[in-house]
Design a protein around this motif. Structure first.
Motif, PDB file in Angstrom:
ATOM      1  N   TYR A 158     -32.269  62.321 -23.660  1.00  0.00           N
ATOM      2  CA  TYR A 158     -31.875  62.637 -22.286  1.00  0.00           C
ATOM      3  C   TYR A 158     -33.049  62.447 -21.332  1.00  0.00           C
ATOM      4  N   ARG A 159     -34.259  62.736 -21.801  1.00  0.00           N
ATOM      5  CA  ARG A 159     -35.448  62.707 -20.940  1.00  0.00           C
ATOM      6  C   ARG A 159     -36.141  61.346 -20.926  1.00  0.00           C
ATOM      7  N   ASP A 160     -35.610  60.366 -21.651  1.00  0.00           N
ATOM      8  CA  ASP A 160     -36.239  59.042 -21.707  1.00  0.00           C
ATOM      9  C   ASP A 160     -35.778  58.164 -20.543  1.00  0.00           C
ATOM     10  N   HIS A 161     -36.658  57.249 -20.137  1.00  0.00           N
ATOM     11  CA  HIS A 161     -36.321  56.284 -19.095  1.00  0.00           C
ATOM     12  C   HIS A 161     -35.673  55.043 -19.731  1.00  0.00           C
ATOM     13  N   PRO A 162     -34.957  54.240 -18.941  1.00  0.00           N
ATOM     14  CA  PRO A 162     -34.216  53.099 -19.503  1.00  0.00           C
ATOM     15  C   PRO A 162     -35.062  52.137 -20.337  1.00  0.00           C
ATOM     16  N   HIS A 163     -36.330  51.922 -19.959  1.00  0.00           N
ATOM     17  CA  HIS A 163     -37.132  50.931 -20.683  1.00  0.00           C
ATOM     18  C   HIS A 163     -37.429  51.360 -22.113  1.00  0.00           C
ATOM     19  N   ARG A 164     -37.200  52.626 -22.445  1.00  0.00           N
ATOM     20  CA  ARG A 164     -37.453  53.118 -23.793  1.00  0.00           C
ATOM     21  C   ARG A 164     -36.247  52.943 -24.719  1.00  0.00           C
ATOM     22  N   PHE A 165     -35.182  52.362 -24.189  1.00  0.00           N
ATOM     23  CA  PHE A 165     -33.973  52.127 -24.971  1.00  0.00           C
ATOM     24  C   PHE A 165     -33.843  50.647 -25.308  1.00  0.00           C
ATOM     25  N   SER A 166     -33.248  50.349 -26.453  1.00  0.00           N
ATOM     26  CA  SER A 166     -32.920  48.968 -26.794  1.00  0.00           C
ATOM     27  C   SER A 166     -31.769  48.489 -25.924  1.00  0.00           C
ATOM     28  N   GLY A 167     -31.486  47.179 -25.962  1.00  0.00           N
ATOM     29  CA  GLY A 167     -30.390  46.642 -25.163  1.00  0.00           C
ATOM     30  C   GLY A 167     -29.059  47.274 -25.505  1.00  0.00           C
ATOM     31  N   GLY A 168     -28.790  47.448 -26.801  1.00  0.00           N
ATOM     32  CA  GLY A 168     -27.535  48.060 -27.204  1.00  0.00           C
ATOM     33  C   GLY A 168     -27.429  49.513 -26.774  1.00  0.00           C
ATOM     34  N   MET A 169     -28.549  50.256 -26.861  1.00  0.00           N
ATOM     35  CA  MET A 169     -28.529  51.659 -26.452  1.00  0.00           C
ATOM     36  C   MET A 169     -28.392  51.792 -24.935  1.00  0.00           C
ATOM     37  N   ARG A 170     -29.003  50.887 -24.183  1.00  0.00           N
ATOM     38  CA  ARG A 170     -28.824  50.920 -22.723  1.00  0.00           C
ATOM     39  C   ARG A 170     -27.360  50.678 -22.369  1.00  0.00           C
ATOM     40  N   GLN A 171     -26.721  49.775 -23.099  1.00  0.00           N
ATOM     41  CA  GLN A 171     -25.310  49.517 -22.821  1.00  0.00           C
ATOM     42  C   GLN A 171     -24.467  50.755 -23.139  1.00  0.00           C
ATOM     43  N   ARG A 172     -24.857  51.508 -24.166  1.00  0.00           N
ATOM     44  CA  ARG A 172     -24.158  52.753 -24.463  1.00  0.00           C
ATOM     45  C   ARG A 172     -24.334  53.769 -23.333  1.00  0.00           C
ATOM     46  N   VAL A 173     -25.524  53.796 -22.739  1.00  0.00           N
ATOM     47  CA  VAL A 173     -25.753  54.676 -21.588  1.00  0.00           C
ATOM     48  C   VAL A 173     -24.818  54.287 -20.442  1.00  0.00           C
ATOM     49  N   MET A 174     -24.694  52.975 -20.189  1.00  0.00           N
ATOM     50  CA  MET A 174     -23.806  52.514 -19.124  1.00  0.00           C
ATOM     51  C   MET A 174     -22.364  52.917 -19.408  1.00  0.00           C
ATOM     52  N   ILE A 175     -21.951  52.814 -20.671  1.00  0.00           N
ATOM     53  CA  ILE A 175     -20.594  53.197 -21.032  1.00  0.00           C
ATOM     54  C   ILE A 175     -20.399  54.698 -20.844  1.00  0.00           C
ATOM     55  N   ALA A 176     -21.397  55.488 -21.219  1.00  0.00           N
ATOM     56  CA  ALA A 176     -21.312  56.939 -21.022  1.00  0.00           C
ATOM     57  C   ALA A 176     -21.126  57.273 -19.542  1.00  0.00           C
ATOM     58  N   MET A 177     -21.860  56.592 -18.663  1.00  0.00           N
ATOM     59  CA  MET A 177     -21.720  56.822 -17.229  1.00  0.00           C
ATOM     60  C   MET A 177     -20.331  56.407 -16.750  1.00  0.00           C
ATOM     61  N   ALA A 178     -19.824  55.296 -17.290  1.00  0.00           N
ATOM     62  CA  ALA A 178     -18.536  54.768 -16.831  1.00  0.00           C
ATOM     63  C   ALA A 178     -17.380  55.676 -17.231  1.00  0.00           C
ATOM     64  N   VAL A 179     -17.454  56.282 -18.421  1.00  0.00           N
ATOM     65  CA  VAL A 179     -16.331  57.104 -18.890  1.00  0.00           C
ATOM     66  C   VAL A 179     -16.533  58.588 -18.612  1.00  0.00           C
ATOM     67  N   ALA A 180     -17.611  58.941 -17.929  1.00  0.00           N
ATOM     68  CA  ALA A 180     -17.940  60.351 -17.715  1.00  0.00           C
ATOM     69  C   ALA A 180     -16.798  61.125 -17.078  1.00  0.00           C
ATOM     70  N   LEU A 181     -16.098  60.498 -16.144  1.00  0.00           N
ATOM     71  CA  LEU A 181     -15.031  61.181 -15.409  1.00  0.00           C
ATOM     72  C   LEU A 181     -13.643  60.779 -15.893  1.00  0.00           C
ATOM     73  N   ARG A 182     -13.584  60.141 -17.073  1.00  0.00           N
ATOM     74  CA  ARG A 182     -12.331  59.729 -17.692  1.00  0.00           C
ATOM     75  C   ARG A 182     -11.470  58.891 -16.749  1.00  0.00           C
ATOM     76  N   PRO A 183     -11.986  57.768 -16.250  1.00  0.00           N
ATOM     77  CA  PRO A 183     -11.201  56.924 -15.347  1.00  0.00           C
ATOM     78  C   PRO A 183     -10.011  56.312 -16.067  1.00  0.00           C
ATOM     79  N   SER A 184      -8.965  56.010 -15.317  1.00  0.00           N
ATOM     80  CA  SER A 184      -7.775  55.405 -15.928  1.00  0.00           C
ATOM     81  C   SER A 184      -7.942  53.909 -16.137  1.00  0.00           C
ATOM     82  N   VAL A 185      -8.855  53.282 -15.388  1.00  0.00           N
ATOM     83  CA  VAL A 185      -9.106  51.844 -15.533  1.00  0.00           C
ATOM     84  C   VAL A 185     -10.603  51.618 -15.697  1.00  0.00           C
ATOM     85  N   LEU A 186     -10.957  50.924 -16.766  1.00  0.00           N
ATOM     86  CA  LEU A 186     -12.361  50.608 -17.044  1.00  0.00           C
ATOM     87  C   LEU A 186     -12.516  49.097 -17.049  1.00  0.00           C
TER      88      LEU A 186
END
Length: 335
Positions: A158-186
């Motif tokens: 949680y306390r790490d900055h984006p550059h400390r993540f691999s490409g796949g893990m950064r994409q997981r962070v983006m997905i977490a942000m996208a689904v945080a509010l349970r949108p009906s369309v992704l």
């Protein structure tokens, strides 16, 4: 070109896009880069929008999300979410809708994330921007989201900055942000770009699981036909700003009817075929604002005839599970 879903009329689409156009406004004349794009998305459905770079896929997604600046782009047509017209909403209403009802996973996670903020803070702020919750609750929910997208040791990371993540893990962070509010369309715009095959499979499996869990719809934008084959329910093939073929995924892959679709499939490497058997599509796509007369694909089409050079093909108007914009579609025996 108009999309004609076969679902019962009582099943209302989550997202309806009708005759969408995008004109870029550089110095000089406007250039149409998306021309008459139409499709629908229903609950728990994945539609793959496929085409070469420059075909207008990402601009279509940006237009749907309302992310194209009015100073540089003019958007026309209709975009409806649960029957609400989005193109006429003001900036405040769009901001309220994005994240909670519509969300997007961008293809370059490193550019999309703020390098000066920790990933946990960015996920938590997504929640606080739309819900009246405190920092402690937002942090707890952000850590839970990171765990859901399978980021190891989420409380520490949680306390790490984006550059400390691999490409796949950064994409997981983006997905977490996208689904945080349970949108009906992704909307996922090239979500596996620059990732190795194993990580690609993990990301797509995660998106599929989240779609089922939230009963949402997924618009997958990609140039990778193999990726779409294992993920999508329906496929729309886009060329030069227009959808040229749309069909259920199994039918399209088994019997492509448009020569461009056939060319894309022939250019995909296969384990059961010799590498020398690949047949690339000759030539290059036309530049935006400089489409040839008639069918935009005719300069590259091996079966082009005089009519193709003179008359733009239109999709059939009768309701069908399949739509096609081609004067001389391929026979199933040629697929």
């Amino acid at each position: 070109m108009t999309d004609h879903p076969t679902e019962p009329p009582t099943r209302r689409p989550l997202l309806e896009v009708a005759d969408l156009t995008v004109d870029l406004l550089p110095h000089g004349a406007a250039q149409r880069v998306v021309d008459g794009v139409s499709f629908t998305l229903h609950e728990e459905e994945t539609l793959a929008l496929i085409g070469e770079s420059g075909s207008g896929k990402s601009l279509t997604a940006m237009a749907v999300m309302g992310l194209l600046p009015a100073a540089t782009a003019r958007v026309g047509g209709r975009v409806l979410h649960r029957g609400t017209e989005l193109l006429t909403l003001g900036p405040a209403a769009l901001r309220a809708l994005r994240g909670r009802h519509l969300a997007m996973v961008f293809q370059d996670a490193l550019s999309a994330l703020n390098p000066s903020l920790t990933v946990g803070h960015q996920i938590a702020e997504t929640l606080r921007a739309h819900e009246d919750i405190g920092r402690r609750e937002a942090r707890a929910r952000a850590i839970d989201l990171m765990a859901r997208v399978r980021i190891p040791d989420p409380a520490r990371r949680y306390r790490d900055h984006p550059h400390r993540f691999s490409g796949g893990m950064r994409q997981r962070v983006m997905i977490a942000m996208a689904v945080a509010l349970r949108p009906s369309v992704l909307i996922a715009d090239e979500p596996t770009t620059a990732l190795d095959v194993t990580v690609q499979a993990q990301i797509m499996e995660l998106l599929a699981e989240l779609r089922e869990e939230t009963r949402s719809a997924l618009l997958l934008i990609t140039h990778d036909l193999g990726l779409a084959a294992g993920t999508a329910d329906r496929v729309a093939i886009m060329y030069a700003g227009r959808i040229v073929e749309r069909a259920p995924v199994e039918e399209l892959y088994a019997h492509p009817a448009h020569p461009y679709t056939r060319g894309l499939l022939d250019a995909v490497p296969r384990l059961d075929a010799d590498a020398d058997a690949l047949t690339p599509i000759p030539g290059t796509p036309p530049a935006a604002g400089h489409l040839p007369d008639g069918c935009a694909f005719h300069p590259r089409c091996p079966g082009a005839r005089p009519r193709c050079r003179e008359e733009r093909p239109l999709a059939p108007t009768a309701p069908s599970a399949r739509s096609l914009a081609c004067h001389y579609p391929l026979e199933p025996t040629h697929a």
